[in-house]
Write an enzyme that holds these catalytic residues in place. Sequence first.
Site, PDB file in Angstrom:
ATOM      1  N   CYS A 117       0.805  -1.229   0.000  1.00 19.87           N
ATOM      2  CA  CYS A 117       0.000   0.000   0.000  1.00 19.87           C
ATOM      3  C   CYS A 117       0.836   1.277   0.000  1.00 19.87           C
ATOM      4  CB  CYS A 117      -0.942   0.014   1.196  1.00 19.87           C
ATOM      5  SG  CYS A 117      -2.127  -1.325   1.108  1.00 19.87           S
ATOM      6  N   HIS A 257      -3.343   7.169   3.020  1.00 19.88           N
ATOM      7  CA  HIS A 257      -3.773   5.882   2.447  1.00 19.88           C
ATOM      8  C   HIS A 257      -5.131   5.539   3.065  1.00 19.88           C
ATOM      9  CE1 HIS A 257      -3.981   1.822   1.156  1.00 19.88           C
ATOM     10  NE2 HIS A 257      -3.756   1.303   2.356  1.00 19.88           N
ATOM     11  N   ASN A 287     -10.460   0.192   0.044  1.00 18.66           N
ATOM     12  CA  ASN A 287      -8.989   0.214   0.001  1.00 18.66           C
ATOM     13  C   ASN A 287      -8.533  -0.303  -1.371  1.00 18.66           C
ATOM     14  OD1 ASN A 287      -6.245  -0.139   0.302  1.00 18.66           O
ATOM     15  ND2 ASN A 287      -6.369  -1.253   2.230  1.00 18.66           N
TER      16      ASN A 287
HETATM   17  O1  UT7 Z   1      -3.955  -1.342   3.518  1.00 16.34           O
HETATM   18  C1  UT7 Z   1      -3.098  -2.247   4.097  1.00 16.34           C
HETATM   19  C2  UT7 Z   1      -3.039  -2.086   5.566  1.00 16.34           C
HETATM   20  N1  UT7 Z   1      -4.250  -2.587   6.169  1.00 16.34           N
HETATM   21  C3  UT7 Z   1      -4.810  -1.944   7.187  1.00 16.34           C
HETATM   22  O2  UT7 Z   1      -4.344  -0.887   7.586  1.00 16.34           O
HETATM   23  C4  UT7 Z   1      -5.995  -2.602   7.843  1.00 16.34           C
HETATM   24  C5  UT7 Z   1      -5.863  -2.508   9.327  1.00 16.34           C
HETATM   25  N2  UT7 Z   1      -6.911  -3.248  10.058  1.00 16.34           N
HETATM   26  C6  UT7 Z   1      -8.191  -2.814  10.108  1.00 16.34           C
HETATM   27  O3  UT7 Z   1      -8.564  -1.849   9.472  1.00 16.34           O
HETATM   28  C7  UT7 Z   1      -9.131  -3.518  11.050  1.00 16.34           C
HETATM   29  O4  UT7 Z   1      -8.398  -4.378  11.897  1.00 16.34           O
HETATM   30  C8  UT7 Z   1     -10.247  -4.360  10.345  1.00 16.34           C
HETATM   31  C9  UT7 Z   1     -11.251  -3.439   9.693  1.00 16.34           C
HETATM   32  C10 UT7 Z   1      -9.611  -5.274   9.302  1.00 16.34           C
HETATM   33  C11 UT7 Z   1     -10.996  -5.211  11.353  1.00 16.34           C
HETATM   34  O5  UT7 Z   1     -11.535  -4.384  12.382  1.00 16.34           O
HETATM   35  P1  UT7 Z   1     -11.288  -4.721  13.923  1.00 16.34           P
HETATM   36  O6  UT7 Z   1     -12.084  -3.759  14.685  1.00 16.34           O
HETATM   37  O7  UT7 Z   1      -9.798  -4.755  14.146  1.00 16.34           O
HETATM   38  O8  UT7 Z   1     -11.923  -6.145  14.035  1.00 16.34           O
HETATM   39  P2  UT7 Z   1     -11.233  -7.520  14.518  1.00 16.34           P
HETATM   40  O9  UT7 Z   1     -10.417  -8.088  13.398  1.00 16.34           O
HETATM   41  O10 UT7 Z   1     -10.565  -7.324  15.859  1.00 16.34           O
HETATM   42  O11 UT7 Z   1     -12.515  -8.375  14.733  1.00 16.34           O
HETATM   43  C12 UT7 Z   1     -13.533  -8.001  15.684  1.00 16.34           C
HETATM   44  C13 UT7 Z   1     -14.731  -8.889  15.491  1.00 16.34           C
HETATM   45  C14 UT7 Z   1     -14.367 -10.374  15.382  1.00 16.34           C
HETATM   46  O12 UT7 Z   1     -15.378 -11.105  15.993  1.00 16.34           O
HETATM   47  P3  UT7 Z   1     -15.166 -11.677  17.494  1.00 16.34           P
HETATM   48  O13 UT7 Z   1     -13.966 -12.564  17.408  1.00 16.34           O
HETATM   49  O14 UT7 Z   1     -14.937 -10.474  18.365  1.00 16.34           O
HETATM   50  O15 UT7 Z   1     -16.443 -12.392  17.750  1.00 16.34           O
HETATM   51  C15 UT7 Z   1     -14.402 -10.622  13.911  1.00 16.34           C
HETATM   52  O16 UT7 Z   1     -14.697 -11.960  13.608  1.00 16.34           O
HETATM   53  O17 UT7 Z   1     -15.371  -8.553  14.252  1.00 16.34           O
HETATM   54  C16 UT7 Z   1     -15.541  -9.730  13.479  1.00 16.34           C
HETATM   55  N3  UT7 Z   1     -15.507  -9.369  12.078  1.00 16.34           N
HETATM   56  C17 UT7 Z   1     -16.603  -9.038  11.388  1.00 16.34           C
HETATM   57  N4  UT7 Z   1     -17.908  -8.966  11.743  1.00 16.34           N
HETATM   58  C18 UT7 Z   1     -18.788  -8.598  10.795  1.00 16.34           C
HETATM   59  C19 UT7 Z   1     -14.425  -9.270  11.261  1.00 16.34           C
HETATM   60  N5  UT7 Z   1     -14.822  -8.910  10.035  1.00 16.34           N
HETATM   61  C20 UT7 Z   1     -16.169  -8.761  10.093  1.00 16.34           C
HETATM   62  C21 UT7 Z   1     -17.143  -8.388   9.143  1.00 16.34           C
HETATM   63  N6  UT7 Z   1     -18.436  -8.312   9.533  1.00 16.34           N
HETATM   64  N7  UT7 Z   1     -16.835  -8.085   7.862  1.00 16.34           N
END
Ligand code: UT7
Length: 345
Positions: A117, A257, A287
């Site tokens: 990215c 970004h 993204n």
């Molecule tokens: O461009 C390259 C660099 N990339 C980035 O900068 C991305 C950085 N990361 C992020 O933006 C975030 O971590 C995400 C948007 C990818 C995820 O958000 P988060 O708040 O960090 O969620 P998480 O991965 O900690 O997951 C929290 C919960 C989980 O459920 P449990 O285990 O708490 O029950 C996930 O399974 O959210 C769940 N989850 C979803 N729920 C509904 C993950 N994806 C989804 C989804 N819909 N699409």
Amino acid sequence: MTIPARAAITAVHGYVPPDVLTNAELAVMVDTSDAWITERTGIRERHILKGEGLGTSHMAAEAVRGLLQKTGTAPGEIDLLICATTTPDMQFPSTANLICDMVGIRDIGSFDVQAACSGFLYSLTIASQFIANGTARKVIVVGADKMSSIIDYTDRATCVLFGDGAGAVLLEPSADGTGIMDSLIRSDGAGWIHLHQKAGGSRMPASAKSVDQRLHYVHQEGAAVYKHAIARMAEVAGQIMTRNNLRGNMIDWLVPHQANKRIIESTAERMGLPMERVMVTINKYGNTTNATIPLCLWDYEAKLKPGNKLLLAAFGGGFTWAGVYVQWAYDGAKAVKFNGNGKAS
Ligand code: UT7
């Protein structure tokens, strides 16, 4: 002693494919909801490139053609073309080579840059050196990715995040001292474990097993990447500000970004910038990896005035991160008025 020339961005153009994938449509495909995606990422929809045989080069060529048209530049005037991409059409030749062929640019240096990215900012930094040392006068840098080609649409943790698109800028020697004033590129290869595509490279060539195990898709440990992204985006922005005696109230635009609206907001807050001075397109494009920053410049072009101070910042796989300080060179409103911005109305 010759004084190195400064590279100025003298035009910008973009392309997003016509097909749109909404949060509501994704909620039918995987266990997610419009509310979760909007609240956790800021994304409402993204564009997806459809069509047999169309790769990243198709979108990049559209952006480059528009850039040449908009500036009345003949393909033969371009001295160098760099393509930042993580989703090249093929392992080889480079997508930059293919783009040149598609738009009729011949007999110049062209190559791809792979820095996930951060690739567009890495490429801007490289391109500016060619202008500074006088070996090139007109350079195109295009950031383009067909992320839909490496996304697993059964994995809700990644499929809601990414979209397809391309954005291109023209760099020329600055006429008045505006242009790319400073840049910093950084990496930490230990971060690879949190964000990568396992199969399809030389370490794990494609096989029936790798396809069965769905290893040709983006693997991202979201929370770990998020933590590093928040820290590094603010860090690199802070370093550029300190080196150039800039305070938050002196910066006209943060161009971050677009990976997550919360990362963007946190970076702006740490820089002391209100969100009115932050370019945000994640809501409609998601993204797009290497295309996020040039697509922001394209979307906000009409608002950009000569001398505006822009801070561009990115973080991505590698890990890689980068910051570029730009003083804007031209009246964006005039460029859009006389040439149009090429967007479908
Ligand atoms: O461009 C390259 C660099 N990339 C980035 O900068 C991305 C950085 N990361 C992020 O933006 C975030 O971590 C995400 C948007 C990818 C995820 O958000 P988060 O708040 O960090 O969620 P998480 O991965 O900690 O997951 C929290 C919960 C989980 O459920 P449990 O285990 O708490 O029950 C996930 O399974 O959210 C769940 N989850 C979803 N729920 C509904 C993950 N994806 C989804 C989804 N819909 N699409």
